[in-house]
Design an enzyme around this catalytic site. Structure first.
Site, PDB file in Angstrom:
ATOM      1  CB  CYS A 117       4.760  -2.131  -2.926  1.00  0.00           C
ATOM      2  SG  CYS A 117       6.286  -1.905  -3.838  1.00  0.00           S
ATOM      3  NE  ARG A 151      11.298   0.988  -9.831  1.00  0.00           N
ATOM      4  CZ  ARG A 151      11.115   1.516  -8.636  1.00  0.00           C
ATOM      5  NH1 ARG A 151      12.042   2.278  -8.101  1.00  0.00           N
ATOM      6  NH2 ARG A 151      10.010   1.293  -7.955  1.00  0.00           N
ATOM      7  CG  HIS A 213       1.881  -2.627  -7.235  1.00  0.00           C
ATOM      8  ND1 HIS A 213       1.520  -1.785  -6.211  1.00  0.00           N
ATOM      9  CD2 HIS A 213       3.238  -2.624  -7.262  1.00  0.00           C
ATOM     10  CE1 HIS A 213       2.600  -1.284  -5.653  1.00  0.00           C
ATOM     11  NE2 HIS A 213       3.675  -1.783  -6.267  1.00  0.00           N
TER      12      HIS A 213
HETATM   13  N1  GLN Z   1       9.854   2.840  -2.875  1.00  0.00           N
HETATM   14  C1  GLN Z   1       9.794   1.425  -2.723  1.00  0.00           C
HETATM   15  C2  GLN Z   1      10.665   0.630  -3.675  1.00  0.00           C
HETATM   16  O1  GLN Z   1      10.865   1.027  -4.817  1.00  0.00           O
HETATM   17  C3  GLN Z   1       8.350   1.032  -2.850  1.00  0.00           C
HETATM   18  C4  GLN Z   1       7.850   0.987  -4.253  1.00  0.00           C
HETATM   19  C5  GLN Z   1       6.400   0.733  -4.343  1.00  0.00           C
HETATM   20  O2  GLN Z   1       5.689   0.852  -3.368  1.00  0.00           O
HETATM   21  N2  GLN Z   1       5.923   0.413  -5.535  1.00  0.00           N
HETATM   22  O3  GLN Z   1      11.155  -0.410  -3.273  1.00  0.00           O
END
Ligand code: GLN
Length: 263
Positions: A117, A151, A213
């Site tokens: 990520c 998101r 994750h």
């Molecule tokens: N900040 C980044 C995004 O939202 C990474 C998020 C994360 O590492 N879970 O794309």
């Protein structure tokens, strides 16, 4: 442990409890980049998984935490990096730039690396946050990421060179592969890099970047051992895995595939 120093971590109790398992096949050094700033949604579990699997296979894991400003660890056979907030990413970019040449050389030399990520984004060309701040990346992976108002969140199933891989994504960044950049996987369920082209993550040589994750390694032993094999061969000149009982991991993996794909 003083702030800013690179340290060889004491092994977690569950791995240390394997002390009576012979570990005579040699040391494998695992370096976790920025565990304070970049290790959310359980990504620390990837480090613990590798340490445990090394013990099960008869190798001796030595885990180094690398913090911003610290000297580079004395030895690295495999590198791990996790996810973080945009603010966490901003906090590590100076240190990444300091070690950029070394990291590019190690990647070109075939060192296995798993970047999840936020660290995946920083191993690319750049991450442009939703506010328009441009965080430069290492350019080891030819990917570019832009933050969005919405998101991409939810469980994921991929087809990869390591077989089927399951995990969980949560990112606002939308990532596009450069021409010729190989993805890590093809999305069978979930959004992946951007929700449109069916690609997830990126892979160049032994460097894997992914949004998954979970943490991703415990539920995907073939991926964990695929990376460990490369690390152990570099560290000890061979790979001599032991019989490992992965029944629980395989059940967890199969349950997610069944729930999402119905097969
Ligand atoms: N900040 C980044 C995004 O939202 C990474 C998020 C994360 O590492 N879970 O794309």
């Amino acid at each position: 442990m003083s702030k800013g120093q690179g340290v060889a971590q004491a092994l977690p109790a569950d791995v240390a409890a394997l002390a009576d398992v012979p570990a005579d096949k040699g040391e494998v050094h695992v370096v976790h980049l920025y565990p304070r700033e970049m290790s959310i949604y359980g990504d620390l579990g990837n480090t613990r998984c590798l340490a445990a699997r090394l013990r099960w296979h008869g190798y001796r894991p030595v885990v180094h935490d690398h913090h911003p400003g610290a000297a580079w660890p004395e030895r690295a056979d495999i590198l791990l990096g996790g996810g973080g907030q945009d603010s966490g990413q901003a906090r590590v970019t100076d240190d990444l730039a300091r070690h950029a040449d070394r990291l590019r050389e190690l990647a070109a030399d075939g060192l296995p690396m798993l970047m999840i990520c936020g660290m995946y984004q920083l191993f690319g060309e750049a991450f442009i946050t939703v506010e328009g701040q441009r965080l430069p990346g290492l350019g080891i992976l030819d990917v570019t990421t832009r933050g969005n108002a919405t998101r991409m969140i939810g469980p994921v199933v991929l087809d990869t060179d390591f077989g089927s891989v399951v995990g969980y994504e949560n990112h606002s960044g939308s990532t596009v592969l450069g021409a010729g950049q190989q993805p890590f996987g093809r999305v069978r369920h979930g959004q992946g890099n951007n929700g449109t082209d069916g690609h997830e993550g990126a892979r160049t040589g032994n460097v894997v970047g992914s949004y998954l994750h979970g943490p991703v390694l415990p539920a995907n032993p073939a991926l964990a051992d695929g990376l460990l094999e490369i690390a152990a061969r570099r560290a000890t000149g061979g790979w001599d895995p032991a019989e490992v009982d992965d029944t629980v991991a395989e059940r967890a993996h199969a349950a997610q595939v069944r729930r999402l794909l119905g097969s």
